[in-house]
Design a protein around this motif. Structure first.
Motif, PDB file in Angstrom:
ATOM      1  N   VAL A   1       0.848  -1.192   0.000  1.00 30.98           N
ATOM      2  CA  VAL A   1       0.000   0.000   0.000  1.00 30.98           C
ATOM      3  C   VAL A   1       0.888   1.249   0.000  1.00 30.98           C
ATOM      4  CG1 VAL A   1      -1.529   1.386   1.445  1.00 30.98           C
ATOM      5  CG2 VAL A   1      -2.045  -1.014   1.042  1.00 30.98           C
ATOM      6  N   PHE A   2       0.607   2.152  -0.906  1.00 32.09           N
ATOM      7  CA  PHE A   2       1.375   3.399  -0.999  1.00 32.09           C
ATOM      8  C   PHE A   2       0.457   4.617  -1.017  1.00 32.09           C
ATOM      9  CE2 PHE A   2       3.153   6.795  -3.638  1.00 32.09           C
ATOM     10  CZ  PHE A   2       4.319   7.076  -2.950  1.00 32.09           C
ATOM     11  N   THR A   3      -0.501   4.615  -1.918  1.00 29.36           N
ATOM     12  CA  THR A   3      -1.351   5.791  -2.109  1.00 29.36           C
ATOM     13  C   THR A   3      -2.081   6.171  -0.840  1.00 29.36           C
ATOM     14  OG1 THR A   3      -1.651   5.162  -4.431  1.00 29.36           O
ATOM     15  CG2 THR A   3      -3.202   6.758  -3.513  1.00 29.36           C
ATOM     16  N   GLN A   4      -2.699   5.176  -0.177  1.00 30.65           N
ATOM     17  CA  GLN A   4      -3.505   5.457   1.006  1.00 30.65           C
ATOM     18  C   GLN A   4      -2.678   6.029   2.152  1.00 30.65           C
ATOM     19  OE1 GLN A   4      -3.671   2.840  -0.917  1.00 30.65           O
ATOM     20  NE2 GLN A   4      -5.728   1.971  -1.069  1.00 30.65           N
ATOM     21  N   ILE A   5      -1.385   5.750   2.191  1.00 34.49           N
ATOM     22  CA  ILE A   5      -0.505   6.287   3.235  1.00 34.49           C
ATOM     23  C   ILE A   5       0.084   7.626   2.803  1.00 34.49           C
ATOM     24  CG2 ILE A   5       1.545   5.851   4.634  1.00 34.49           C
ATOM     25  CD1 ILE A   5      -0.761   4.000   5.275  1.00 34.49           C
ATOM     26  N   PHE A   6       0.569   7.695   1.596  1.00 31.09           N
ATOM     27  CA  PHE A   6       1.293   8.872   1.123  1.00 31.09           C
ATOM     28  C   PHE A   6       0.404  10.106   1.064  1.00 31.09           C
ATOM     29  CE2 PHE A   6       3.205  11.590  -2.143  1.00 31.09           C
ATOM     30  CZ  PHE A   6       4.520  11.634  -1.716  1.00 31.09           C
ATOM     31  N   LEU A   7      -0.865   9.949   0.708  1.00 33.41           N
ATOM     32  CA  LEU A   7      -1.749  11.095   0.531  1.00 33.41           C
ATOM     33  C   LEU A   7      -2.374  11.582   1.827  1.00 33.41           C
ATOM     34  CD1 LEU A   7      -3.631  10.172  -2.777  1.00 33.41           C
ATOM     35  CD2 LEU A   7      -1.678  11.695  -2.467  1.00 33.41           C
ATOM     36  N   MET A   8      -2.236  10.821   2.907  1.00 33.49           N
ATOM     37  CA  MET A   8      -2.765  11.273   4.182  1.00 33.49           C
ATOM     38  C   MET A   8      -1.807  12.284   4.817  1.00 33.49           C
ATOM     39  SD  MET A   8      -4.317   7.694   5.667  1.00 33.49           S
ATOM     40  CE  MET A   8      -4.653   8.391   7.286  1.00 33.49           C
TER      41      MET A   8
ATOM     42  N   GLY B   1       0.886  13.943   6.726  1.00 36.83           N
ATOM     43  CA  GLY B   1       2.038  13.379   7.418  1.00 36.83           C
ATOM     44  C   GLY B   1       2.563  12.100   6.794  1.00 36.83           C
ATOM     45  N   GLY B   2       1.815  11.499   5.886  1.00 41.46           N
ATOM     46  CA  GLY B   2       2.228  10.226   5.302  1.00 41.46           C
ATOM     47  C   GLY B   2       3.242  10.338   4.198  1.00 41.46           C
ATOM     48  N   SER B   3       3.517  11.564   3.732  1.00 38.56           N
ATOM     49  CA  SER B   3       4.455  11.743   2.623  1.00 38.56           C
ATOM     50  C   SER B   3       5.893  11.904   3.082  1.00 38.56           C
ATOM     51  CB  SER B   3       4.047  12.964   1.793  1.00 38.56           C
ATOM     52  OG  SER B   3       4.039  14.133   2.598  1.00 38.56           O
TER      53      SER B   3
ATOM     54  N   GLY C   1       6.760   0.986   1.542  1.00 34.53           N
ATOM     55  CA  GLY C   1       6.562   1.600   0.231  1.00 34.53           C
ATOM     56  C   GLY C   1       6.891   3.083   0.235  1.00 34.53           C
ATOM     57  N   VAL C   2       6.399   3.797   1.241  1.00 40.83           N
ATOM     58  CA  VAL C   2       6.682   5.235   1.343  1.00 40.83           C
ATOM     59  C   VAL C   2       8.161   5.465   1.626  1.00 40.83           C
ATOM     60  CG1 VAL C   2       6.195   7.318   2.676  1.00 40.83           C
ATOM     61  CG2 VAL C   2       4.337   5.777   2.059  1.00 40.83           C
TER      62      VAL C   2
ATOM     63  N   ALA D   1      15.915   1.648  -4.173  1.00 40.56           N
ATOM     64  CA  ALA D   1      15.765   0.385  -4.890  1.00 40.56           C
ATOM     65  C   ALA D   1      15.985  -0.804  -3.957  1.00 40.56           C
ATOM     66  CB  ALA D   1      16.749   0.332  -6.060  1.00 40.56           C
ATOM     67  N   ALA D   2      16.919  -0.695  -3.030  1.00 35.83           N
ATOM     68  CA  ALA D   2      17.156  -1.777  -2.071  1.00 35.83           C
ATOM     69  C   ALA D   2      15.930  -2.001  -1.201  1.00 35.83           C
ATOM     70  CB  ALA D   2      18.377  -1.450  -1.213  1.00 35.83           C
ATOM     71  N   ALA D   3      15.275  -0.913  -0.765  1.00 34.44           N
ATOM     72  CA  ALA D   3      14.043  -1.055   0.018  1.00 34.44           C
ATOM     73  C   ALA D   3      12.938  -1.704  -0.810  1.00 34.44           C
ATOM     74  CB  ALA D   3      13.597   0.313   0.530  1.00 34.44           C
ATOM     75  N   ALA D   4      12.857  -1.352  -2.100  1.00 38.19           N
ATOM     76  CA  ALA D   4      11.851  -1.963  -2.972  1.00 38.19           C
ATOM     77  C   ALA D   4      12.119  -3.451  -3.162  1.00 38.19           C
ATOM     78  CB  ALA D   4      11.844  -1.246  -4.324  1.00 38.19           C
ATOM     79  N   VAL D   5      13.386  -3.826  -3.309  1.00 39.71           N
ATOM     80  CA  VAL D   5      13.733  -5.243  -3.449  1.00 39.71           C
ATOM     81  C   VAL D   5      13.404  -5.994  -2.162  1.00 39.71           C
ATOM     82  CG1 VAL D   5      15.654  -6.855  -3.749  1.00 39.71           C
ATOM     83  CG2 VAL D   5      15.482  -4.840  -5.202  1.00 39.71           C
ATOM     84  N   LEU D   6      13.672  -5.374  -1.014  1.00 37.42           N
ATOM     85  CA  LEU D   6      13.336  -6.007   0.267  1.00 37.42           C
ATOM     86  C   LEU D   6      11.838  -6.259   0.379  1.00 37.42           C
ATOM     87  CD1 LEU D   6      14.161  -6.955   3.114  1.00 37.42           C
ATOM     88  CD2 LEU D   6      13.890  -4.578   3.877  1.00 37.42           C
ATOM     89  N   LEU D   7      11.035  -5.286  -0.028  1.00 38.16           N
ATOM     90  CA  LEU D   7       9.584  -5.460  -0.010  1.00 38.16           C
ATOM     91  C   LEU D   7       9.165  -6.572  -0.962  1.00 38.16           C
ATOM     92  CD1 LEU D   7       6.751  -4.570   0.821  1.00 38.16           C
ATOM     93  CD2 LEU D   7       6.853  -2.810  -0.946  1.00 38.16           C
TER      94      LEU D   7
END
Length: 330
Positions: free
Chosen positions: A263-270, A272-274, A284-285, A301-307
């Motif tokens: 989940v990215f959108t629901q966190i990033f757009l709230m 403080g979530g950005s 994701g954020v 990219a390392a965080a994305a690979v970990l996810l």
């Protein structure tokens, strides 16, 4: 010695001469077996090629980027190979273990459990309705699924907006909070409670419609037999519905897990979530902030690979459970 050899030759049955027909039959069987093995892959080849171009190749590129210190310059970028330094820095980051991973795991777990539970309850309700009302209600709840995640997130932000939000006014009217001083989005628990409601609202229609399709295939005679035996509604659900729909529950759980972990959108757009509030970051954020806000594309990219690796591990566990259940049913 010659006499024994002559006796054995007399006893042994004569060898049948090779027949051209048998050789051609064996060749035909081999060709048929080859066609049987290759035909499914030939049919899947176009789809696999598209998936490789859309998913596999970008994943490979992200993996390569995670092993570099990438610097964006005019007209392109320059990458310097640093090996696993980005992963070492990521795994040694206290923020990852203290905040980012716990937020990601517990938030996804809560969303999956509540989405599947609520979607199943809605499916049971729809299954008890008549055909007309079932179509009307199913169409109505599909509107929640059709709503874009951006639009749905802004609706929930508006509901819980400080001072003038609908939920803030209701809670203030009941004396639970002071709307002028309470900000739902600064507290970690309240922030993720709102995000969980948002994700459940957006994801439960898929679970409800999928489980409803499974419920309509369960023979009604099983429920009638359970009622005759004196089983309660709860017992009929656990002893009849759950075993019959176990593969469906596993599939919706796998898909919900994949969706909710990333989940990215629901966190990033709230609010403080950005990135302004580190206490509410998920993986994701965190990956986005590292890559695009801090211009550290290798760490992002390392965080994305970990996810991705985390999702693959969880999915493999679910798929193995699904296959094991199928073998037990056989």
């Amino acid at each position: 010695m010659k006499e024994s050899l002559t006796a054995e030759a007399a006893i042994a049955p004569p060898k049948e001469p090779s027949r051209p027909g048998r050789t051609s039959a064996d060749a035909a069987r081999r060709r048929k077996r080859l066609v049987t093995l290759t035909r499914p892959w030939l049919l899947l080849a176009p789809a696999l090629a598209v998936l490789a171009g859309l998913l596999l190749w970008p994943l490979i590129e992200v993996g390569k980027l995670s092993l570099q210190e990438y610097e964006v310059k005019f007209g392109g970028g320059v990458g310097t190979w640093v090996g696993f330094d980005n992963y070492a820095n990521l795994l040694s980051n206290e923020l990852l273990w203290r905040t980012v991973l716990p937020n990601t795991v517990f938030f996804a777990f809560a969303c999956v459990v509540l989405t599947v539970a609520f979607g199943t309850a809605v499916a049971l309700l729809l299954n008890r309705l008549g055909t007309t009302w079932r179509v009307i209600c199913s169409t109505a709840i599909m509107a929640a699924w059709a709503m874009p995640a951006v639009t749905g997130t802004y609706v929930w932000v508006w509901l819980f907006a400080p001072e003038d939000g609908l939920m803030s006014r209701i809670a203030g009217g009941l004396g639970l909070i002071d709307p002028e001083t309470t900000n739902w989005f600064t507290d970690r628990l309240a922030f993720y409670a709102i995000a969980t409601l948002n994700v459940i609202h957006h994801g439960f229609p898929f679970v409800a419609i999928t489980v409803l399709a499974g419920l309509m295939t369960v023979p009604k005679e099983l429920y009638e037999a359970g009622m005759i035996d004196g089983a309660s509604a709860w017992q009929r659900f656990w002893r009849i519905t759950v075993p019959a729909l176990r593969p469906i529950f596993l599939v919706v759980t796998i898909l919900s897990t994949i969706w909710d972990f990333k989940v990215f959108t629901q966190i990033f757009l709230m609010p403080g979530g950005s990135g302004s509030n580190e206490d509410v970051m998920n993986l994701g954020v965190y990956s986005y902030i590292e890559a695009f806000a801090k211009d550290d594309y290798g760490s992002g990219a390392a965080a994305a690979v970990l996810l991705t690796l985390l999702l693959i591990a969880i999915t493999l566990v679910y798929i193995r459970t699904l296959f094991r259940q199928g073998e037990e049913d056989l």
